[in-house]
Design a protein around this motif. Structure first.
Motif, short mmCIF file in Angstrom:
data_model
loop_
_atom_site.label_atom_id
_atom_site.label_comp_id
_atom_site.label_asym_id
_atom_site.label_seq_id
_atom_site.Cartn_x
_atom_site.Cartn_y
_atom_site.Cartn_z
N ASP A 62 50.24 43.82 -12.19
CA ASP A 62 50.82 42.95 -13.21
C ASP A 62 50.71 41.48 -12.83
OD1 ASP A 62 51.44 45.05 -14.90
OD2 ASP A 62 53.49 45.24 -14.13
N SER A 63 50.70 41.18 -11.53
CA SER A 63 50.60 39.78 -11.12
C SER A 63 49.27 39.17 -11.56
CB SER A 63 50.77 39.64 -9.61
OG SER A 63 49.66 40.19 -8.92
N LEU A 64 48.21 39.97 -11.62
CA LEU A 64 46.91 39.48 -12.08
C LEU A 64 46.73 39.63 -13.59
CD1 LEU A 64 44.65 40.87 -9.22
CD2 LEU A 64 45.34 38.50 -9.58
N GLY A 103 38.25 45.01 -13.67
CA GLY A 103 39.10 46.18 -13.62
C GLY A 103 40.15 45.98 -12.53
N VAL A 104 41.40 45.85 -12.95
CA VAL A 104 42.50 45.59 -12.02
C VAL A 104 43.25 46.91 -11.81
CG1 VAL A 104 44.61 44.26 -11.63
CG2 VAL A 104 42.67 43.22 -12.86
N THR A 105 43.45 47.27 -10.56
CA THR A 105 44.09 48.54 -10.25
C THR A 105 44.95 48.42 -8.99
OG1 THR A 105 43.69 50.92 -9.96
CG2 THR A 105 42.13 49.41 -8.90
N ASP A 106 45.84 49.38 -8.86
CA ASP A 106 46.67 49.37 -7.66
C ASP A 106 46.00 50.18 -6.55
OD1 ASP A 106 47.19 52.05 -8.21
OD2 ASP A 106 49.23 51.70 -8.87
N LEU A 107 46.68 50.29 -5.44
CA LEU A 107 46.10 50.91 -4.26
C LEU A 107 45.81 52.40 -4.44
CD1 LEU A 107 48.25 49.14 -1.55
CD2 LEU A 107 46.07 48.44 -2.52
N ALA A 108 46.50 53.05 -5.37
CA ALA A 108 46.30 54.48 -5.59
C ALA A 108 44.86 54.80 -6.01
CB ALA A 108 47.27 54.99 -6.66
N ARG A 139 40.62 34.22 -0.95
CA ARG A 139 41.67 33.19 -0.96
C ARG A 139 42.97 33.65 -1.60
NH1 ARG A 139 37.63 30.37 -3.43
NH2 ARG A 139 38.91 30.15 -5.29
N ASP A 140 42.90 34.58 -2.53
CA ASP A 140 44.07 34.98 -3.31
C ASP A 140 44.81 36.11 -2.58
OD1 ASP A 140 45.88 36.10 -5.26
OD2 ASP A 140 44.73 35.04 -6.80
N ASP A 141 46.02 35.84 -2.14
CA ASP A 141 46.80 36.82 -1.36
C ASP A 141 47.13 38.08 -2.14
OD1 ASP A 141 46.78 35.14 0.83
OD2 ASP A 141 48.73 34.25 0.36
N ARG A 142 47.06 38.03 -3.46
CA ARG A 142 47.37 39.22 -4.27
C ARG A 142 46.25 40.26 -4.20
NH1 ARG A 142 48.27 36.11 -9.81
NH2 ARG A 142 46.35 35.20 -8.97
N VAL A 143 45.04 39.82 -3.83
CA VAL A 143 43.87 40.70 -3.83
C VAL A 143 43.73 41.37 -2.47
CG1 VAL A 143 41.37 40.80 -4.09
CG2 VAL A 143 42.72 39.26 -5.54
N ILE A 144 43.68 42.70 -2.48
CA ILE A 144 43.51 43.47 -1.26
C ILE A 144 42.04 43.80 -1.02
CG2 ILE A 144 44.04 45.69 -0.18
CD1 ILE A 144 46.84 45.38 -1.52
N ALA A 145 41.31 44.08 -2.11
CA ALA A 145 39.88 44.38 -1.99
C ALA A 145 39.22 44.15 -3.34
CB ALA A 145 39.67 45.83 -1.55
N THR A 146 37.94 43.82 -3.29
CA THR A 146 37.17 43.58 -4.51
C THR A 146 35.76 44.12 -4.33
OG1 THR A 146 38.38 41.52 -4.86
CG2 THR A 146 36.41 41.81 -6.15
N GLY A 147 35.24 44.68 -5.41
CA GLY A 147 33.86 45.17 -5.40
C GLY A 147 33.21 44.97 -6.76
N LEU A 200 41.43 45.59 -6.32
CA LEU A 200 42.58 46.33 -5.81
C LEU A 200 43.68 45.35 -5.44
CD1 LEU A 200 40.53 48.69 -5.51
CD2 LEU A 200 41.68 49.23 -3.37
N THR A 201 44.89 45.66 -5.88
CA THR A 201 46.03 44.81 -5.61
C THR A 201 47.28 45.66 -5.51
OG1 THR A 201 47.36 42.93 -6.44
CG2 THR A 201 46.32 44.34 -8.09
N ALA A 202 48.26 45.23 -4.75
CA ALA A 202 49.53 45.94 -4.67
C ALA A 202 50.35 45.74 -5.94
CB ALA A 202 50.32 45.48 -3.45
N ASP A 203 50.05 44.69 -6.69
CA ASP A 203 50.82 44.34 -7.89
C ASP A 203 49.87 43.97 -9.04
OD1 ASP A 203 52.71 43.54 -9.75
OD2 ASP A 203 53.31 41.74 -8.64
#
Length: 160
Positions: A72-74, A115-120, A38-46, A67-70
């Motif tokens: 800091d937003s989370l 654990g919040v991380t960017d796409l890298a 549901r959350d548009d900030r989230v690209i993938a979760t495991g 995984l998120t593009a941003d």
């Protein structure tokens, strides 16, 4: 002891406090999967570690990878933590693990590490530390673009 059905033991142990704690973990994993979609900030979760491998003990925390593009937003707006459970209690400051920033949260007796991380984190080349986390167990909850699946494939190739 590994459970081949991957349901985190909840149907194997009934009627005592251990069952309630593990079911709490199952419920939280389900909530995180639903929230991720549901959350548009989230690209993938495991889920990583013992819960991903089906080897969780009653005192095991639940390790989530988001995984998120941003990031800091989370990390800055933590309202999503309370969306997962109104009894959420953040335990300490954000922990810095280079590519991953981690927030520890207790939902009653259930401990979660987000654990919040960017796409890298999931893009090549995958560093050995990231490959170790993935190879130690990764259960994909939400991955519409296949980023975690590709990272898992790359990490597995590093074992050879």
């Amino acid at each position: 002891m590994k459970c081949p059905c991957q349901t985190f033991f909840s149907h194997h142990i009934r009627g005592d406090a251990i069952w309630r704690e593990i079911v709490g973990a199952d419920e939280l994993i389900t909530k995180v999967a639903s929230w991720s979609k549901r959350d548009d900030r989230v690209i993938a979760t495991g889920v990583c570690g013992s819960h991903a491998r089906g080897e969780a003990r009653p005192d095991s925390d639940i390790d989530f990878c988001i995984l998120t593009a941003d990031p800091d937003s989370l990390l800055d707006d933590r309202s999503w933590i309370y969306e997962l459970g109104p009894d959420a209690r953040v335990a300490g400051p954000v922990e810095d693990y280079n590519l991953v920033q981690s927030i520890r949260v207790f939902y009653g007796a259930t401990e979660a590490e987000f654990g919040v991380t960017d796409l890298a984190w999931a893009q090549p080349p995958i560093d050995r530390e990231t490959a170790g986390v993935i190879n130690d167990g990764l259960r994909i909850l939400h991955d519409p673009e296949g980023r975690l699946q590709k990272a898992r494939t790359r990490a597995a190739s590093m074992l050879q």
